[in-house]
Write an enzyme that holds these catalytic residues in place. Structure first.
Site, PDB file in Angstrom:
ATOM      1  CE  LYS B  79      39.097  43.603  32.807  1.00 42.33           C
ATOM      2  NZ  LYS B  79      38.618  43.820  31.425  1.00 42.33           N
ATOM      3  CB  SER B 160      37.185  47.575  31.333  1.00 42.25           C
ATOM      4  OG  SER B 160      37.379  46.294  30.758  1.00 42.25           O
ATOM      5  CB  SER B 184      38.077  46.129  27.703  1.00 38.86           C
ATOM      6  OG  SER B 184      36.998  46.982  27.969  1.00 38.86           O
TER       7      SER B 184
END
Lengths: 123, 494
Positions: B79, B160, B184
């Site tokens: 990420k 997210s 998330s």
């Protein structure tokens, strides 16, 4: 970014350090254009009048939704400081890092003579 | 020959160990898959050299007869919130565009030390603020899933960690890192038919993870199944002196400890999670989950978490407050973007830089945070929210008197279409209704695929555990996974 000078107290909204139980009823629209400009200035974000007009009702709506927290009786509750019981560790007071000037400056948008540079601050 | 991109973490690890295929073949297969999937916009930066270097090391170690590292031969996605040395780490923002850290985050370093290689940096909601991946400066991630209505409306991969979820579901990587502040990891996992666990707050070091809300931020793995998550979590966890809230505890052997029998376990069903307007399909899946855990030997009990309805409003004070403070560092001086209008002074440079560098949702949250922390409002908002947070944590403590784990849906709906909720911030925030309470209490929680809705989209079930009981959470999810038999995958249209 906790600031020393908050927005002007808003009439009919909770102002000051109002602890304890409060009324759950909500005042009318209270995040106005002047408040948005003030907090944007505190947050150091340049904002146009058009953006203010769009953001003010959005923030008012969100803060109005948040307002329901006021109906919870927290008079005998301590605010949470840690989710998991944990003690803050202390380490020996010795130098553990340093000597990395070039690495520290490597991502600066502008650096000269081993320093970060900014627009002139003192005339 | 087996298509290597169809294999998960365990199968790849074991196959490389056994010599069934080489780590290099694995890395090359995923590198090709990533390069062909530009339409999904899941990767912001591709790093094939990193993945190949790790693969070569694994193959050389095997050739030399050495014991292979725990993740040798497994390439993963990272990420964009994790700082990776020399590779752009921008939190999918404009203000950090071009930022190449001089250091490596603790969690990513642990993964490289365990032998994993990096396929690239994954797209996400900007600064992890969002539930649909629509706030990225670099464009939306498109979910590989499509509704079975022939309409082909592009769907949200959740957020997210939307690049992580989309790339795993699309077989672009077998696993990826995620971070979870209010859901998330779990919500995008549910939206894309994969598994993801947020461990107990403090298990994974926050050092080198671009900060959003520090009292809530926690890294965790996302992968196709429960076992793969356990393997990844073991590599990511552990004490770190550089994070003041890191837990000084040994990392349990979660993979070896996996046990799908729930005999003797009591699983609580929180009645407050039966929210108004919940789709019947979510209700039905929840009931199916209850039947599955009973079948695995658990006793099911109803419990009450009376302050549940206050979790979201408390979260939307605490998270923006912490974000407004954390994001104060982006000032155009030390790293990232600088916008210096002609004749501007220092203060004007700050304001212009931040106006140009932050997206609309990030600005919205900074403004909310600045407002609730400002003089005269601090106690009424922030202190009150932290008190409510205490009450929410106390609700969980009371529940643990009568049960060991909680079972809930992960999200109140299946994946929605891109654009469907982006005009209404509160509608978007409500997506996290089932994931935020456990975040506020710092508890481990995991999403595991349960089935498909009538449109053919995945739905997830969430298991929440006591602090430090990741094993209990993984075990219950394994029991569900075995019974759900979830094998659906999106057709490769990209």
């Amino acid at each position: 970014m906790r600031s020393d000078c908050g927005p002007d107290p808003v009439p009919h909204r909770r102002g000051g350090c109002n602890r304890g139980s409060r009324s759950a009823s909500r005042a009318a629209m209270s995040v106005d254009a002047a408040t948005v400009k003030k907090i944007a200035s505190l947050a150091r974000i340049a904002i146009t009048d058009e953006e203010v007009a769009k953001i003010a009702p959005e923030l008012d709506n969100i803060l109005g939704w948040i307002e329901q927290l006021g109906e919870v009786d927290t008079s005998s509750v301590e605010p949470m400081t840690a989710v998991i019981a944990n003690t803050l560790r202390l380490r020996d007071d010795v130098v553990t890092d340093g000597g990395k000037r070039d690495a520290v400056l490597a991502n600066a948008p502008q650096a000269e003579h081993g320093f970060f540079t900014v627009p002139k601050v003192i005339e | 020959m087996t298509n290597l991109i169809d294999l998960g973490v365990r199968e790849l690890r074991d196959g490389v160990r056994a010599g069934t295929f080489s780590a290099r073949e694995v890395a090359d297969s995923f590198i090709v898959a990533v390069s062909k999937a530009k339409q999904l916009n899941a990767f912001l930066v591709e790093t094939p050299d990193h993945a190949i270097a790790a693969a070569k090391e694994a193959d050389a170690a095997r050739a030399a007869g050495e014991t292979l590292k725990p993740l040798a031969g497994v390439p993963i996605g990272m990420k964009d919130l994790f700082c990776t040395k020399g590779v752009q780490s921008a939190a999918a923002s404009h203000i950090l565009e071009g930022f190449k850290p001089e250091y490596e985050s603790t969690v990513s370093q642990k993964l490289w030390d365990a032998g994993a290689g990096m396929l690239g940096k994954l797209n996400m909601d900007q600064f992890a603020m969002g539930s649909s991946n629509e706030t990225s400066y670099f464009g939306n991630v498109i979910s590989p899933w499509r509704r079975a209505d022939g309409g082909n409306a592009p769907l949200a991969p959740g957020g997210s960690s939307g690049g992580s979820s989309a790339s795993i579901a699309a077989r672009l990587c077998p696993a990826a890192t995620g971070t979870d502040t209010g859901g998330s990891i779990r919500q995008p996992a549910a939206f894309t038919g994969i598994a993801g666990i947020k461990p107990t707050y403090g298990r994974c070091s926050r050092w080198g993870i671009i900060a959003f809300a520090s009292s809530l931020d926690q890294a965790g793995p996302m992968a196709r199944d429960v076992r793969d998550c356990a393997i990844m979590l073991e590599a990511m966890s552990g004490f770190d002196a550089k994070d003041s809230t890191s837990l000084q505890l040994d990392v349990p052997k979660w993979e070896a400890g996996l046990n799908a029998s729930l005999a003797g376990k009591r699983i609580g069903i929180p009645k407050e999670y039966r929210v108004d307007g919940m789709p019947a399909e979510i209700e039905a899946l929840w009931q199916q989950g209850i039947d599955w855990v009973k079948d695995a030997g658990a006793e099911v009990v109803e419990v009450s978490l009376p302050h549940t309805k206050y979790a979201l409003p408390a979260y939307y004070i605490i998270a923006p407050a912490e974000a407004s403070s954390n994001l104060a560092r982006y000032d155009g001086v030390r790293y990232g973007l600088r916008d210096l209008p002609d004749g501007a002074n220092l203060q004007e440079m700050y304001a212009a830089t931040r106006a140009a560098g932050f997206g609309a949702e990030v600005k919205r949250r900074i403004l909310i945070g600045t407002y609730v922390l400002s003089a005269g409002f601090y106690d009424a908002y922030y202190t009150q929210a932290q008190k409510v947070r205490t009450l929410i944590a106390r609700d969980f403590d009371r529940a643990w008197e009568t049960c060991d784990l909680l079972l809930t849906p992960t999200a109140p709906s299946a994946a929605f279409a891109l654009g469907e909720k982006s005009a209404d911030p509160i509608a978007m925030y409500l997506n996290d209704v089932f994931t935020v309470p456990s975040s506020l209490a710092g508890l481990p929680a995991m999403s595991v695929p349960g089935g498909l809705d009538k449109s053919g989209l995945p739905l997830g079930l969430q298991v929440i555990g006591k602090a430090l009981d990741e094993q209990g959470v993984l075990d219950a999810c394994l029991a569900i996974e075995e019974r759900a038999g979830f094998k659906a995958r999106p057709d490769a249209w990209w």
